[in-house]
Design a protein around this motif. Sequence first.
Motif, PDB file in Angstrom:
ATOM      1  N   LYS A  19       0.834  -1.207   0.000  1.00  0.00           N
ATOM      2  CA  LYS A  19       0.000   0.000   0.000  1.00  0.00           C
ATOM      3  C   LYS A  19       0.867   1.255   0.000  1.00  0.00           C
ATOM      4  O   LYS A  19       0.640   2.182  -0.779  1.00  0.00           O
ATOM      5  N   LEU A  20       1.873   1.302   0.865  1.00  0.00           N
ATOM      6  CA  LEU A  20       2.761   2.465   0.936  1.00  0.00           C
ATOM      7  C   LEU A  20       3.541   2.641  -0.361  1.00  0.00           C
ATOM      8  O   LEU A  20       3.676   3.765  -0.863  1.00  0.00           O
ATOM      9  N   LEU A  21       4.036   1.557  -0.923  1.00  0.00           N
ATOM     10  CA  LEU A  21       4.795   1.642  -2.169  1.00  0.00           C
ATOM     11  C   LEU A  21       3.928   2.115  -3.329  1.00  0.00           C
ATOM     12  O   LEU A  21       4.395   2.849  -4.196  1.00  0.00           O
ATOM     13  N   ARG A  22       2.664   1.712  -3.334  1.00  0.00           N
ATOM     14  CA  ARG A  22       1.741   2.176  -4.381  1.00  0.00           C
ATOM     15  C   ARG A  22       1.595   3.705  -4.290  1.00  0.00           C
ATOM     16  O   ARG A  22       1.664   4.411  -5.297  1.00  0.00           O
ATOM     17  N   ILE A  23       1.430   4.209  -3.076  1.00  0.00           N
ATOM     18  CA  ILE A  23       1.318   5.663  -2.878  1.00  0.00           C
ATOM     19  C   ILE A  23       2.608   6.357  -3.300  1.00  0.00           C
ATOM     20  O   ILE A  23       2.580   7.375  -4.000  1.00  0.00           O
ATOM     21  N   LEU A  24       3.743   5.803  -2.882  1.00  0.00           N
ATOM     22  CA  LEU A  24       5.040   6.406  -3.216  1.00  0.00           C
ATOM     23  C   LEU A  24       5.304   6.368  -4.723  1.00  0.00           C
ATOM     24  O   LEU A  24       5.873   7.303  -5.284  1.00  0.00           O
ATOM     25  N   PHE A  29       8.006   9.013  -6.124  1.00  0.00           N
ATOM     26  CA  PHE A  29       9.202   8.825  -5.303  1.00  0.00           C
ATOM     27  C   PHE A  29       9.934   7.522  -5.612  1.00  0.00           C
ATOM     28  O   PHE A  29      11.140   7.435  -5.460  1.00  0.00           O
ATOM     29  N   VAL A  30       9.175   6.509  -6.017  1.00  0.00           N
ATOM     30  CA  VAL A  30       9.790   5.234  -6.381  1.00  0.00           C
ATOM     31  C   VAL A  30       9.283   4.814  -7.746  1.00  0.00           C
ATOM     32  O   VAL A  30       8.251   5.293  -8.226  1.00  0.00           O
ATOM     33  N   LYS A  31      10.022   3.921  -8.354  1.00  0.00           N
ATOM     34  CA  LYS A  31       9.587   3.318  -9.615  1.00  0.00           C
ATOM     35  C   LYS A  31       9.615   1.816  -9.423  1.00  0.00           C
ATOM     36  O   LYS A  31      10.347   1.295  -8.572  1.00  0.00           O
ATOM     37  N   SER A  32       8.801   1.129 -10.184  1.00  0.00           N
ATOM     38  CA  SER A  32       8.731  -0.320 -10.061  1.00  0.00           C
ATOM     39  C   SER A  32       9.053  -0.973 -11.391  1.00  0.00           C
ATOM     40  O   SER A  32       8.779  -0.419 -12.457  1.00  0.00           O
ATOM     41  N   VAL A  33       9.644  -2.156 -11.278  1.00  0.00           N
ATOM     42  CA  VAL A  33       9.956  -2.969 -12.447  1.00  0.00           C
ATOM     43  C   VAL A  33       9.354  -4.340 -12.197  1.00  0.00           C
ATOM     44  O   VAL A  33       9.574  -4.936 -11.132  1.00  0.00           O
ATOM     45  N   ARG A  34       8.585  -4.829 -13.139  1.00  0.00           N
ATOM     46  CA  ARG A  34       7.967  -6.155 -13.004  1.00  0.00           C
ATOM     47  C   ARG A  34       8.941  -7.236 -13.448  1.00  0.00           C
ATOM     48  O   ARG A  34       9.913  -6.967 -14.130  1.00  0.00           O
ATOM     49  N   GLY A  35       8.624  -8.439 -13.042  1.00  0.00           N
ATOM     50  CA  GLY A  35       9.389  -9.579 -13.517  1.00  0.00           C
ATOM     51  C   GLY A  35      10.305 -10.187 -12.482  1.00  0.00           C
ATOM     52  O   GLY A  35      10.361  -9.772 -11.325  1.00  0.00           O
TER      53      GLY A  35
END
Length: 135
Positions: A19-24, A29-35
């Motif tokens: 939940k926090l990472l989704r908001i960030l 503030f953060v980026k995500s990489v799938r896989g």
Amino acid sequence: MTIPEISKAEGVSAAHAAKLLRILRRSGFVKSVRGKVGGYSLSRPANKILISDVIDALGGRLFESDFCESHSGQRKICRHSTDCSLRILWRAVQVAVDKVLEKTTLQDLLRSESEMIDWVPTLSVAASRASHPPA
């Protein structure tokens, strides 16, 4: 880092970390990489991320100016709406907190506790000087 890694490192549930990472992520503030080699990383250098901005994204300040209007108790308006010493106190506390958080970056929080003990008074003095310039 992955959500399970962050969850374990910070001692929070995976659901709360997600939940926090989704908001960030939505706040930039953060980026995500799938896989398989995916996970989360900062979207910019830690010294460019102000803690005040992160706090705003995660839920806001201690005292917002509209607090009294939205927390009037059982009445339509607070009985102290025209003369309230608490409102002035909380406003002053918020200003002091803002001055510190607006000068603190994520990089600053990588200091050890003993380093922070030395650093925080310096920050407080700088914030105080900024708001009360010498006469």
